[in-house]
Motif scaffolding. Structure first.
Motif, mmCIF file in Angstrom:
data_model
loop_
_atom_site.group_PDB
_atom_site.id
_atom_site.type_symbol
_atom_site.label_atom_id
_atom_site.label_comp_id
_atom_site.label_asym_id
_atom_site.label_seq_id
_atom_site.Cartn_x
_atom_site.Cartn_y
_atom_site.Cartn_z
ATOM 1 N N THR A 488 51.039 37.018 44.125
ATOM 2 C CA THR A 488 52.425 37.380 43.804
ATOM 3 C C THR A 488 53.029 36.414 42.794
ATOM 4 O O THR A 488 53.864 36.799 41.981
ATOM 5 C CB THR A 488 53.300 37.402 45.070
ATOM 6 O OG1 THR A 488 53.385 36.086 45.615
ATOM 7 C CG2 THR A 488 52.750 38.343 46.111
ATOM 8 N N GLN A 489 52.594 35.168 42.832
ATOM 9 C CA GLN A 489 53.179 34.163 41.953
ATOM 10 C C GLN A 489 52.513 34.098 40.590
ATOM 11 O O GLN A 489 53.158 33.819 39.588
ATOM 12 C CB GLN A 489 53.092 32.787 42.627
ATOM 13 C CG GLN A 489 53.907 32.673 43.903
ATOM 14 C CD GLN A 489 53.488 31.493 44.757
ATOM 15 O OE1 GLN A 489 52.652 30.675 44.344
ATOM 16 N NE2 GLN A 489 54.035 31.392 45.958
ATOM 17 N N LYS A 490 51.206 34.354 40.560
ATOM 18 C CA LYS A 490 50.441 34.076 39.350
ATOM 19 C C LYS A 490 49.825 35.302 38.685
ATOM 20 O O LYS A 490 49.307 35.194 37.568
ATOM 21 C CB LYS A 490 49.297 33.106 39.691
ATOM 22 C CG LYS A 490 49.745 31.700 40.052
ATOM 23 C CD LYS A 490 50.028 30.897 38.801
ATOM 24 C CE LYS A 490 50.181 29.419 39.100
ATOM 25 N NZ LYS A 490 50.334 28.634 37.863
ATOM 26 N N ASN A 491 49.855 36.457 39.367
ATOM 27 C CA ASN A 491 49.113 37.588 38.824
ATOM 28 C C ASN A 491 49.618 38.021 37.457
ATOM 29 O O ASN A 491 48.835 38.427 36.609
ATOM 30 C CB ASN A 491 49.151 38.783 39.779
ATOM 31 C CG ASN A 491 48.228 39.894 39.318
ATOM 32 O OD1 ASN A 491 47.038 39.677 39.124
ATOM 33 N ND2 ASN A 491 48.777 41.081 39.111
ATOM 34 N N GLY A 492 50.944 37.931 37.234
ATOM 35 C CA GLY A 492 51.464 38.303 35.924
ATOM 36 C C GLY A 492 50.864 37.444 34.822
ATOM 37 O O GLY A 492 50.355 37.948 33.808
ATOM 38 N N GLU A 493 50.900 36.141 35.038
ATOM 39 C CA GLU A 493 50.354 35.212 34.057
ATOM 40 C C GLU A 493 48.850 35.403 33.885
ATOM 41 O O GLU A 493 48.339 35.430 32.756
ATOM 42 C CB GLU A 493 50.646 33.778 34.516
ATOM 43 C CG GLU A 493 50.037 32.701 33.646
ATOM 44 C CD GLU A 493 50.199 31.305 34.234
ATOM 45 O OE1 GLU A 493 49.525 30.376 33.737
ATOM 46 O OE2 GLU A 493 50.975 31.150 35.196
ATOM 47 N N LEU A 494 48.130 35.559 34.990
ATOM 48 C CA LEU A 494 46.684 35.712 34.917
ATOM 49 C C LEU A 494 46.276 37.031 34.275
ATOM 50 O O LEU A 494 45.289 37.098 33.543
ATOM 51 C CB LEU A 494 46.083 35.602 36.317
ATOM 52 C CG LEU A 494 46.134 34.207 36.959
ATOM 53 C CD1 LEU A 494 45.646 34.280 38.403
ATOM 54 C CD2 LEU A 494 45.311 33.212 36.167
#
Length: 541
Positions: A488-494
């Protein structure tokens, strides 16, 4: 990608998980289970999924023996009544949802919504986020503690600390929905394991699954383009490559493939048998980026780019126009996009079924999520009212071929739509009132997929035939029903990092020898943490 996205990006993401903003469909992750299971399958020692009970619907015109969607060549003449009486209690029902269309007419100006309220026995009131910004609105409402009765939890917009939030502010619905308890709500019991798995958080059911297609991205073609090479059927990746090279005609501005590089790598990965995001063996996960199968798909995309097989302008915005006039041969679309294109596009539409890239490859087809999240009931709602709200959601989840589905999706006959010779069409009033209201409604609760294309029985058969052929290849995402904070925290960036890197590798801006370095960087920036969290959740059951 970030928590904001285009409508086209969202629709693809609901099926695929990793997106490139602005593309018609999204590559990478998929999810859901491989077909509807029948019988309250145990997800863990503590939780039995809702017992599947098939709803009574008109007999489909085509077989459903392999998990295909019910398909109708004409609109049913005799509808089923699935709810005996209005389920509401006369009180307003509030909900938080989203639309990628324009805002619907105000309730006082909508004959459709007035009729729906009568059928529900309560006033249905939606707080609608139009376009981007759902997470911001969601967070603001949570912080205010002024929660509506029903709150939609999308699976793909980066909502934070979901398990803790559900435990603190929403009713645990497990006792109302798990196992045979679901039988009190027959239309919800008809949703099946594919949808319900995505509504599980920390071994509990905190919400009602919002049903969506279990089929993922589709490789679509204009069949006329492929006639000179005997059609869009292939025996291997080499056969595909040779045929596309024959069809390439730069002088006539004819290219076999649209310029959606990430989506094409996803399609090619089916042929090589890459996992649907994660592979689970012995309790340990391996991401698709770590596999030789995905690397082989990437290598094949590089080969296609070097051979000039992709349309040369990656910013092309009018893909379907080019497909229609024979300038582009194939493009990638979400499954709902496949349905929409079957309704609207005039060219001879076809779909490529995954095949073995090499003699040793085992082709797969990545399933879609099977849902667009779930809808939870705020603990501001008195427990005595929970069953009323579940009854209302049960009404709205009625399947195709029921009186309730017809009212929810088309409105009132004569006012909002007309029927003639097995077809159904909106009136001007229906067009103005129904679609814009149904879209935000269906993010709160949806009905199982069904195939019906008014006036186009042959295209209904085409889609059904595709489902029949890919059903044995359906591959679930093994992390469905499990939660990762890092996701939820990093999927956008990844996701953005991966999409950018794949484009760089395919187009030659970076040498393919750097792929393993990218994978290590991706794992270090969050992939490894996601893996560990998912593994821990899977170990807990």
């Amino acid at each position: 990608m970030s928590s904001t996205m285009s409508r086209r990006g969202f629709l693809g993401l609901a099926l695929a998980g990793v997106t490139v903003a602005g593309l018609a469909a999204c590559g990478g992750e998929g999810g859901g289970a491989a077909g509807v299971k029948k019988g309250g399958a145990e997800l863990s020692k503590k939780l039995a999924l809702p017992t599947f009970t098939a709803a009574k619907i008109p007999t489909p015109d085509l077989p459903i023996d392999a998990g295909q969607d019910p398909a109708y060549l004409k609109y049913p003449t005799e509808l089923v009544k699935s709810v005996a009486a209005p389920p509401g209690d006369g009180k307003k029902i509030t909900s938080l949802t989203q639309t990628w269309d324009v805002a619907p007419p105000a309730p006082g100006q909508s004959a459709y919504l007035q009729e729906l309220n009568k059928a529900l026995g309560s006033e249905w009131a939606m707080n609608i986020v139009v376009g981007d910004g759902y997470p911001d609105k969601f967070n603001a409402i949570i912080a205010s503690d002024d929660l509506p009765d029903l709150v939609w939890f999308p699976p793909n917009q980066g909502l934070q600390r979901v398990p803790e939030l559900l435990a603190a502010k929403f009713h645990d619905l497990t006792s109302y929905l798990s196992g045979d308890a679901i039988k009190k709500y027959p239309n919800l019991a008809n949703l099946g394991d594919v949808a319900w798995k995505s509504a599980v958080t920390d071994g509990k059911l905190y919400g009602v699954a919002v049903s969506y297609s279990k089929f993922g991205q589709v490789f679509l073609v204009n069949t006329d383009y492929w006639q000179p090479v005997g059609g869009a059927t292939f025996t291997s990746a080499d056969d595909f490559f040779d045929k596309t090279k024959q069809l390439l005609d730069v002088k006539k501005n004819k290219y076999p493939l649209e310029p959606s590089y990430v989506n094409h790598v996803h399609m090619f990965s089916h042929w090589y048998g890459a996992p649907n995001t994660w592979k689970l063996e012995g309790g340990k996960l391996t991401h698709q980026y770590e596999t030789q199968e995905y690397l082989a798909a990437l290598e094949f995309a590089v080969k296609c780019f070097k051979a000039n097989l992709f349309w040369p302008d990656p910013a092309l915005a009018t893909i379907k126009d080019k497909v229609a006039n024979g300038q582009i041969g194939a493009y990638v679309e979400s499954f709902p996009g496949f349905l929409n294109d079957a309704k609207t596009q005039k060219y001879n539409l076809g779909a490529i079924v995954p095949f073995a890239a090499t003699p040793s490859s085992k082709p797969v087809y990545n399933a879609g999520l099977g849902s667009v999240g779930f809808t939870a009931i705020s603990n501001k709602v008195d427990k005595a009212r929970i069953e009323t709200l579940l009854g209302v959601l049960n009404y709205l989840a009625a399947p195709f071929g029921t009186e309730e589905y017809q009212l929810v999706n088309f409105g009132v006959e004569g006012t909002h739509f007309t029927k003639k010779d097995g077809d159904l069409a909106f009136t001007d009033k229906g067009t103005a009132e129904v679609p814009t209201t149904v879209q935000p409604l269906q993010f709160v609760i949806g009905s199982p997929s069904a195939l019906f294309l008014p006036g186009q029985p042959e295209r209904t058969k085409l889609i059904h035939d595709f489902e029949t052929k890919v059903a044995p290849l359906l591959q679930p995402r093994v992390t469905t029903g499990h939660f990762s904070d890092t996701y939820t925290q990093k999927n956008g960036e990844l996701s953005t990092m991966a999409s950018d890197a794949i484009v760089d590798f395919v187009t030659g801006r970076k040498p393919l020898s750097g792929w393993q370095d990218f994978v290590k960087k991706w794992m270090d920036k969050g992939g490894a943490a996601m893996k560990a969290e998912y593994e821990a959740s899977i170990a807990k059951g």
